[in-house]
Design a protein around this motif. Structure first.
Motif, mmCIF file in Angstrom:
data_model
loop_
_atom_site.group_PDB
_atom_site.id
_atom_site.type_symbol
_atom_site.label_atom_id
_atom_site.label_comp_id
_atom_site.label_asym_id
_atom_site.label_seq_id
_atom_site.Cartn_x
_atom_site.Cartn_y
_atom_site.Cartn_z
ATOM 1 N N ARG A 139 34.310 49.364 28.161
ATOM 2 C CA ARG A 139 33.339 48.332 28.448
ATOM 3 C C ARG A 139 32.553 48.035 27.178
ATOM 4 O O ARG A 139 32.447 48.890 26.286
ATOM 5 C CB ARG A 139 32.388 48.819 29.542
ATOM 6 C CG ARG A 139 33.042 49.020 30.884
ATOM 7 C CD ARG A 139 32.164 49.826 31.814
ATOM 8 N NE ARG A 139 30.866 49.199 32.064
ATOM 9 C CZ ARG A 139 29.911 49.752 32.822
ATOM 10 N NH1 ARG A 139 30.124 50.917 33.391
ATOM 11 N NH2 ARG A 139 28.778 49.124 33.003
ATOM 12 N N GLU A 167 31.886 47.967 42.270
ATOM 13 C CA GLU A 167 31.996 48.849 41.111
ATOM 14 C C GLU A 167 33.327 48.664 40.390
ATOM 15 O O GLU A 167 33.389 48.708 39.164
ATOM 16 C CB GLU A 167 31.858 50.312 41.553
ATOM 17 C CG GLU A 167 30.458 50.678 42.048
ATOM 18 C CD GLU A 167 30.435 52.033 42.723
ATOM 19 O OE1 GLU A 167 31.504 52.709 42.741
ATOM 20 O OE2 GLU A 167 29.374 52.419 43.246
ATOM 21 N N HIS A 213 33.674 44.231 39.724
ATOM 22 C CA HIS A 213 32.545 43.565 39.051
ATOM 23 C C HIS A 213 32.319 42.147 39.560
ATOM 24 O O HIS A 213 32.139 41.207 38.785
ATOM 25 C CB HIS A 213 32.754 43.561 37.532
ATOM 26 C CG HIS A 213 33.155 44.869 36.971
ATOM 27 N ND1 HIS A 213 32.375 45.992 37.084
ATOM 28 C CD2 HIS A 213 34.286 45.258 36.300
ATOM 29 C CE1 HIS A 213 32.995 47.020 36.502
ATOM 30 N NE2 HIS A 213 34.143 46.598 36.033
ATOM 31 N N VAL A 270 26.380 41.445 42.626
ATOM 32 C CA VAL A 270 26.117 41.730 41.221
ATOM 33 C C VAL A 270 24.951 40.854 40.788
ATOM 34 O O VAL A 270 24.570 39.900 41.477
ATOM 35 C CB VAL A 270 27.361 41.428 40.349
ATOM 36 C CG1 VAL A 270 28.519 42.332 40.722
ATOM 37 C CG2 VAL A 270 27.767 39.960 40.476
ATOM 38 N N SER A 325 33.424 42.641 32.722
ATOM 39 C CA SER A 325 32.957 44.012 32.885
ATOM 40 C C SER A 325 31.520 44.081 32.396
ATOM 41 O O SER A 325 31.221 43.646 31.286
ATOM 42 C CB SER A 325 33.834 44.972 32.077
ATOM 43 O OG SER A 325 35.154 44.959 32.554
ATOM 44 N N PRO A 326 30.606 44.617 33.191
ATOM 45 C CA PRO A 326 29.212 44.663 32.759
ATOM 46 C C PRO A 326 29.067 45.605 31.566
ATOM 47 O O PRO A 326 29.722 46.643 31.494
ATOM 48 C CB PRO A 326 28.480 45.210 33.984
ATOM 49 C CG PRO A 326 29.529 45.958 34.754
ATOM 50 C CD PRO A 326 30.814 45.225 34.515
#
Length: 593
Positions: free
Chosen positions: A5, A380, A383, A403, A459-460
Motif C-alpha cells: 500500500r 477491508e 476498499h 469507506v 488501496s487506502p
C-alpha cells in the motif's frame, strides 16, 4: 512480497520542538500530538490527562431538559420505568447503566430488548403492546428510537410515555411531541457529536443526578457515584467503534480505569472468562475480547444473556452467563466464516459483481446477525462500500459498511423509496427492503458510489507519523507514546516507518501470522498478523511500517513491533512525504458529520 500500500509519511513539524519544551514531553510524542491537531501546551495537557471536570454540560444536548422533566415526574410518582434498548454491546451497556442507576435510586425499573431475528432493530408496536398490558410506564429508549416515530405514536395511544435517547443519524431532524436526546440533532453542541448510545444514556444520568441533588432528593437515598458507571460507558463506546476524541476520550479513559475496580459482578466475571486482566484493561481488551462476547448473544438472536450478565449480582449466575456468552461467540465466529466464504464465492464467480463500485452480495437465509461483520471484512479487502443482504420469504434484510467519502445514511436516503426502513451512521447502516427491489438497489448504490468516490477503488494509504531508525526504540520511548491511549477511531495508534532493516529470523505462528526478529543495534521482535505468506525472510533487508508495543513475558519487558506492512528494501517504492497544517486527524477542531 505482495504489492505494498502507499506509505504517506508526515513531515516533521517545526512546532514540535517548541511544544516539547513547553510541556516537558519528548520531541517524538510532541510530533505525534501535532499530527493529531494538538498544537498547544494546554491542548496537550487536556488530551493526555482529561479530567471529569472537563465534561461538558449534558444540558447542551437537545431536549435534555424536557427529558429530565419527564423522568423526574416518573420518579416523584414512582411510576414504572422501562429501558428499551438495542441488542448490540452499546445498547446492552446503556440498558445496564440506566437499570443500575434507577435501581440505586430505589425506583421500579425493568428493561426490554427486541429479539434480533423475530423483531428486528428498534421500537416495534408488538413489544409496546406487551409493555402496555403491564400497566402505565415511562419508556426510555437507549441506542434506538430516533427513527421510530410511527411505533412511538402507537405507544402513546396505548397510554405509554416516552423519552428517546439515541445517537443514530436520521434523514431529517423534526420536532416531536416527546423528548429526543440525540447528539446528531442540529441543535447539539459539537463536543457531543461522537457520543455512543451508552454515552447519551450516561449524560441523561448525569443531568438527572444534578436535578435530583438540587431538589434535595439525596436526603432520602444515597447519591449514586457515577464514576463507578464509567466502565460500562467505556465498554459500549469502544464496542460501537465510536470516535475516541472530544468527550468520548475522557469517558473512555476514565472508564477503563474504573474497570480495574468495577463494582459490577457480571462485568468482572466476564473479564475473567475473556482473559482480560483487571490490573490495566485496555481498549484492545474491550474491542477484541469483551465486546465480541457481548455482541455474540444479540447477533445470534436474543441479547438477554448479555444484559443479564451485566446486571448479575451473584458470582455463580454471572459465571454461568459469561460462559454462555463465550460459547455464543464461538458459534458467531463459525457463522461469520460461513457467510464470508459464500459471499467471497459469489464475488469470485461474477466479474460483474466484483466490478461494482459498491459491492452488493445477497444470500438466501444468511444469518442476519453476522451481516455487518461480513460487510466490514469485504470493505477491508476490497476498499469500497459493501452491502451484505439476506433474503427470506420475500423480505431482504441488509447491513452496509463504508469507506471515507461515502456517507452511508445520506446515500441510503437517496434510495429510500426502495427501503422499508433504514438507519445508522456515516460508515455503518442497517436496512430492509422487498426482495424484488434488490437489483435496483444494487445498481443505484453502485452509481452513487461512483459519483462519490470515482470509478476505481484505491488501496487506502498507511499514514505514518514519522520515519525513524528502528534502534531509537527503548521501553521508555514506547511508554511515552502509550500515554496517548486509549486509541481508536479518530485517535489511531501511532505508525512509524523504519528502512533497510535486516531480518535475522522468521517463522509462521498461530493461524498464519508472521513472527520475525530484526537487527538494528539490538534485536527487535515483530509480529505481522495474517502475513505468514511472506515467510521466509531470513537475511533480507526490509522496510516496514509498525506500531511499537511492550511485550511482557516471564517477568521481563521488551519492545515488540506490531507490523502493519513490510516490503523489500529498495524495491522502487518511494515514501510520500506530506504536510497538513491542520493535522491529518485534527481531533480537537474538525467539523464532525
Amino acid at each position: 512480497m505482495s504489492a505494498p500500500r502507499p506509505w504517506w509519511v508526515r513531515k516533521r513539524s517545526l512546532r514540535a520542538a517548541a511544544l516539547a519544551a513547553e510541556t516537558g514531553l519528548s520531541p517524538l510524542l510532541a510530533q505525534v500530538l501535532i499530527n493529531r491537531g494538538i498544537r498547544t501546551a494546554a491542548a496537550a495537557r487536556a488530551f493526555l490527562e482529561p479530567r471529569l471536570t472537563d465534561l461538558c454540560d449534558p444540558l447542551l444536548l437537545p431536549d435534555m431538559k424536557p427529558a429530565c422533566d419527564a423522568v423526574l415526574e416518573a420518579l416523584r410518582s414512582r411510576r414504572r420505568i422501562v429501558v428499551y434498548g438495542d441488542y448490540d454491546a452499546d445498547g446492552m451497556t446503556a440498558v445496564a447503566l440506566l437499570v443500575h442507576f434507577f435501581s440505586d435510586l430505589g425506583n421500579p425499573v425493568s428493561y426490554y430488548i427486541p429479539h434480533r431475528l423475530r423483531e428486528g432493530y428498534g421500537v416495534n408496536p408488538a413489544a409496546l403492546e406487551r409493555l402496555a398490558k403491564q400497566g402505565p410506564a415511562l419508556v426510555i429508549t437507549v441506542d434506538c428510537g430516533a427513527s421510530d416515530e410511527k411505533a412511538i405514536r402507537f405507544g402513546l395511544r396505548l397510554g405509554l410515555d416516552f423519552v428517546v435517547t439515541d445517537h443514530h443519524q436520521t434523514a431529517q431532524d423534526i420536532s416531536l411531541p416527546w423528548p429526543v436526546v440525540n447528539p446528531h440533532r442540529s441543535r447539539s453542541h459539537d463536543e457531543w457529536r461522537g457520543l455512543s448510545g451508552v454515552g447519551v444514556a450516561f449524560c441523561l444520568a448525569v443531568a438527572l443526578r444534578a436535578r435530583l441533588r438540587n431538589q434535595g432528593w439525596f436526603g432520602r437515598v444515597a447519591e449514586p457515584d457515577l464514576r463507578r458507571y464509567l466502565d460500562l460507558v467505556a465498554v459500549g463506546t469502544i464496542a460501537d467503534r465510536s470516535p475516541v476524541d472530544r468527550q468520548n476520550r475522557l469517558l473512555v479513559k476514565r472508564g477503563l480505569e474504573a474497570m480495574g475496580e468495577t463494582r459490577w459482578v457480571g462485568l468482572r466475571t466476564l473479564m475473567e472468562v475473556a482473559g482480560v486482566s483487571t490490573a490495566e484493561p485496555s481498549a484492545v481488551d474491550v474491542g477484541y475480547r469483551l465486546a465480541p462476547r457481548l455482541n455474540a448473544a444479540g447477533r445470534l438472536g436474543s441479547a438477554e444473556p448479555g444484559v443479564r450478565a451485566l446486571l448479575a449480582r451473584s458470582p455463580e449466575i454471572a459465571f454461568r452467563l459469561a460462559k454462555d456468552l463465550d460459547r455464543a461467540n464461538r458459534r458467531r465466529q463459525d457463522l461469520e466464516r460461513q457467510v464470508l466464504e459464500e459471499a467471497e464465492s459469489l464475488l469470485h464467480r461474477s466479474a460483474a459483481l466484483r466490478e461494482q463500485r459498491a459491492l452488493v452480495v445477497e444470500g438466501r437465509g444468511w444469518h442476519r446477525g453476522v451481516l455487518g461483520i461480513v460487510a466490514s471484512r469485504l470493505v477491508e479487502r476490497y476498499h469500497r462500500p459493501a452491502f451484505v443482504l439476506s433474503t427470506t420469504d420475500g423480505l431482504t434484510v441488509g447491513s452496509g459498511r463504508s469507506v471515507d467519502g461515502f456517507h452511508m445514511v445520506r446515500n441510503l436516503g437517496k434510495v429510500s423509496h426502495l427501503l422499508e426502513k433504514f438507519g445508522g451512521h456515516s460508515h455503518a447502516a442497517g436496512f430492509t427492503l422487498a426482495s424484488a427491489g434488490v437489483q435496483e438497489f444494487s445498481d443505484s448504490l453502485s452509481r452513487l458510489a461512483e459519483d462519490c468516490l470515482g470509478e476505481e477503488p484505491a488501496s487506502p494509504p498507511l499514514v505514518v507519523d514519522a520515519a525513524i531508525p528502528l534502534g531509537h526504540w527503548e521501553l521508555e520511548s514506547v511508554r511515552n507514546l502509550q500515554s496517548m491511549a486509549p486509541f481508536g477511531e479518530k485517535n489511531p495508534e501511532p505508525l512509524f516507518c523504519s528502512r533497510e532493516v535486516r531480518v535475522v529470523a522468521s517463522r509462521v505462528v498461530g493461524e498464519g501470522h508472521l513472527k520475525i526478529s530484526l537487527q538494528a543495534g539490538g534485536l527487535f521482535d515483530g509480529i505481522g498478523f495474517h502475513m505468514g505468506a511472506l515467510h521466509p525472510l531470513e537475511g533480507e533487508l526490509v522496510d516496514l511500517v509498525y506500531t511499537p508495543d511492550i511485550n511482557s513475558w516471564g517477568g521481563r519487558e521488551r519492545v515488540q513491533l506490531r507490523i502493519a506492512d513490510i516490503r523489500a528494501a529498495g524495491d522502487g517504492e518511494e515514501l510520500i512525504f506530506f504536510e497538513d497544517p491542520r493535522g491529518q486527524f485534527d481531533i480537537l477542531g474538525a467539523e464532525h458529520e
